[in-house]
Scaffold this motif. Structure first.
Motif, PDB file in Angstrom:
ATOM      1  N   TRP A  12       0.821  -1.201   0.000  1.00 27.41           N
ATOM      2  CA  TRP A  12       0.000   0.000   0.000  1.00 27.41           C
ATOM      3  C   TRP A  12       0.858   1.256   0.000  1.00 27.41           C
ATOM      4  O   TRP A  12       0.500   2.257  -0.645  1.00 27.41           O
ATOM      5  CB  TRP A  12      -0.954   0.002   1.197  1.00 27.41           C
ATOM      6  CG  TRP A  12      -2.051  -1.001   1.064  1.00 27.41           C
ATOM      7  CD1 TRP A  12      -2.250  -2.126   1.822  1.00 27.41           C
ATOM      8  CD2 TRP A  12      -3.104  -0.990   0.091  1.00 27.41           C
ATOM      9  NE1 TRP A  12      -3.344  -2.809   1.387  1.00 27.41           N
ATOM     10  CE2 TRP A  12      -3.896  -2.149   0.334  1.00 27.41           C
ATOM     11  CE3 TRP A  12      -3.451  -0.138  -0.942  1.00 27.41           C
ATOM     12  CZ2 TRP A  12      -5.018  -2.454  -0.438  1.00 27.41           C
ATOM     13  CZ3 TRP A  12      -4.560  -0.432  -1.718  1.00 27.41           C
ATOM     14  CH2 TRP A  12      -5.333  -1.581  -1.456  1.00 27.41           C
ATOM     15  N   THR A  44       0.654   3.671  -3.254  1.00 30.30           N
ATOM     16  CA  THR A  44       0.150   5.025  -3.025  1.00 30.30           C
ATOM     17  C   THR A  44       1.166   6.083  -3.452  1.00 30.30           C
ATOM     18  O   THR A  44       0.833   7.037  -4.161  1.00 30.30           O
ATOM     19  CB  THR A  44      -0.217   5.220  -1.542  1.00 30.30           C
ATOM     20  OG1 THR A  44      -1.217   4.266  -1.169  1.00 30.30           O
ATOM     21  CG2 THR A  44      -0.743   6.632  -1.290  1.00 30.30           C
ATOM     22  N   LEU A  68      -7.816   8.928  -3.626  1.00 36.18           N
ATOM     23  CA  LEU A  68      -9.058   8.187  -3.445  1.00 36.18           C
ATOM     24  C   LEU A  68      -8.886   6.703  -3.754  1.00 36.18           C
ATOM     25  O   LEU A  68      -9.626   5.862  -3.237  1.00 36.18           O
ATOM     26  CB  LEU A  68     -10.159   8.754  -4.351  1.00 36.18           C
ATOM     27  CG  LEU A  68     -10.600  10.193  -4.113  1.00 36.18           C
ATOM     28  CD1 LEU A  68     -11.630  10.589  -5.168  1.00 36.18           C
ATOM     29  CD2 LEU A  68     -11.173  10.356  -2.716  1.00 36.18           C
ATOM     30  N   LEU A 104      -7.687   4.452  -0.817  1.00 32.65           N
ATOM     31  CA  LEU A 104      -8.760   4.472   0.181  1.00 32.65           C
ATOM     32  C   LEU A 104      -9.926   3.600  -0.261  1.00 32.65           C
ATOM     33  O   LEU A 104     -10.474   2.825   0.530  1.00 32.65           O
ATOM     34  CB  LEU A 104      -9.231   5.912   0.407  1.00 32.65           C
ATOM     35  CG  LEU A 104      -8.218   6.864   1.047  1.00 32.65           C
ATOM     36  CD1 LEU A 104      -8.775   8.279   1.090  1.00 32.65           C
ATOM     37  CD2 LEU A 104      -7.843   6.397   2.452  1.00 32.65           C
ATOM     38  N   TYR A 156      -8.756  -0.162  -0.258  1.00 34.24           N
ATOM     39  CA  TYR A 156      -8.488  -0.696   1.081  1.00 34.24           C
ATOM     40  C   TYR A 156      -9.773  -0.896   1.880  1.00 34.24           C
ATOM     41  O   TYR A 156      -9.934  -1.912   2.563  1.00 34.24           O
ATOM     42  CB  TYR A 156      -7.548   0.235   1.837  1.00 34.24           C
ATOM     43  CG  TYR A 156      -7.085  -0.332   3.159  1.00 34.24           C
ATOM     44  CD1 TYR A 156      -6.016  -1.224   3.219  1.00 34.24           C
ATOM     45  CD2 TYR A 156      -7.721   0.014   4.356  1.00 34.24           C
ATOM     46  CE1 TYR A 156      -5.600  -1.753   4.432  1.00 34.24           C
ATOM     47  CE2 TYR A 156      -7.309  -0.507   5.567  1.00 34.24           C
ATOM     48  CZ  TYR A 156      -6.251  -1.396   5.597  1.00 34.24           C
ATOM     49  OH  TYR A 156      -5.838  -1.924   6.791  1.00 34.24           O
ATOM     50  N   PHE A 157     -10.688   0.057   1.772  1.00 32.01           N
ATOM     51  CA  PHE A 157     -11.874   0.000   2.625  1.00 32.01           C
ATOM     52  C   PHE A 157     -13.099  -0.610   1.946  1.00 32.01           C
ATOM     53  O   PHE A 157     -14.002  -1.110   2.643  1.00 32.01           O
ATOM     54  CB  PHE A 157     -12.227   1.400   3.130  1.00 32.01           C
ATOM     55  CG  PHE A 157     -11.247   1.943   4.136  1.00 32.01           C
ATOM     56  CD1 PHE A 157     -11.216   1.455   5.429  1.00 32.01           C
ATOM     57  CD2 PHE A 157     -10.354   2.930   3.772  1.00 32.01           C
ATOM     58  CE1 PHE A 157     -10.301   1.945   6.362  1.00 32.01           C
ATOM     59  CE2 PHE A 157      -9.444   3.437   4.692  1.00 32.01           C
ATOM     60  CZ  PHE A 157      -9.410   2.939   5.986  1.00 32.01           C
TER      61      PHE A 157
END
Length: 252
Positions: free
Chosen positions: A178, A182, A209, A212, A215-216
């Motif tokens: 990650w 990123t 974005l 995020l 990951y979520f």
């Protein structure tokens, strides 16, 4: 981009097919802004570009993740190469309002710029090079640097090459994956924003974005294996560019 079931946990609520359609819509919004909105309403255009930053990095993530799950990497790579070639004409048509090859003052000219499918193809190529047993690590790094340089003519440039590669290389190290993924997209876009001016390029921060969302919201599942999910992006990408380019030519 390949259909596969990928176990990631139950943190998210969206499978890969669902996320892929979300980012395809984001791409369409982004391209509509480039073609029709920016000159009329720069603020609205910027907001649409902000949403559009979802697409390139997300597709790179799925290429990097899907490498070890696809049944035939060679065919996967060939498919990307074929649609990169197919998309060249509509991409240039949309971007420049002309064909890749044209005559100017009696000389044959061509526009070498390539679409995001081209850079995704290079990203998958980088992974295959990394996994090859024919070359030592120093030579692999040299080849990957050359791929990054070649990617400069493509949409998302070296970012999609390294994005694909880092997702694969650090697949068993979540924190490293990650972080590398990123920073691969965030740092160049921060630099672009600083050099070009926050007022004009603030939408580049939309890349944040992507990690995020993945990951979520991403649950690690591939979703339905129906062929439409496999082929939709490949077919929609050149088709929508051609239609938007044609509409811009007719309207403007």
């Amino acid at each position: 981009m390949e259909n596969a079931v990928i176990t990631q946990g139950e943190r998210g609520c969206l499978n890969r097919n669902q996320i892929k359609y979300i980012v395809i819509i984001a791409m369409l919004i982004d391209h509509i802004a480039w073609g029709f909105v920016d000159a009329i309403n720069p603020l609205l255009g910027g907001a649409m570009h902000f949403i559009g930053r979802l697409t390139g990095p997300t597709m790179a993530y799925f290429v990097g993740e899907g490498y070890r799950y696809t049944r035939n990497v060679g065919k996967y790579q060939q498919r990307l190469a074929a649609f990169a070639l197919i998309s060249w004409l509509p991409f240039v048509w949309f971007e420049y309002g002309r064909l890749p090859f044209y005559f100017e003052q009696g000389k044959l000219m061509f526009i070498p710029v390539q679409s995001v499918i081209f850079t995704l193809f290079l990203g998958l190529t980088a992974i295959r090079l990394w996994e090859s047993e024919k070359f030592g690590k120093p030579l692999k790094i040299i080849f990957i640097i050359l791929l990054c340089l070649l990617a400069c003519i493509g949409d998302w440039a070296f970012m999609d090459v390294l994005g694909c590669l880092f997702v694969h290389v650090y697949r068993d190290k979540p924190k490293a994956k990650w972080t590398a993924f990123t920073l691969t997209f965030l740092l160049p876009n921060v630099l672009i924003t600083i050099l070009s001016g926050l007022e004009n390029m603030w939408f580049q921060f939309g890349v944040i974005l992507v990690p995020l969302m993945l990951y979520f919201l991403y649950n690690g599942q591939g979703g339905s294996r129906a062929k439409i999910h496999k082929w939709f992006f490949y077919l929609f990408y050149p088709a929508h560019l051609f239609v938007l380019g044609l509409l811009r030519w007719v309207i403007l």
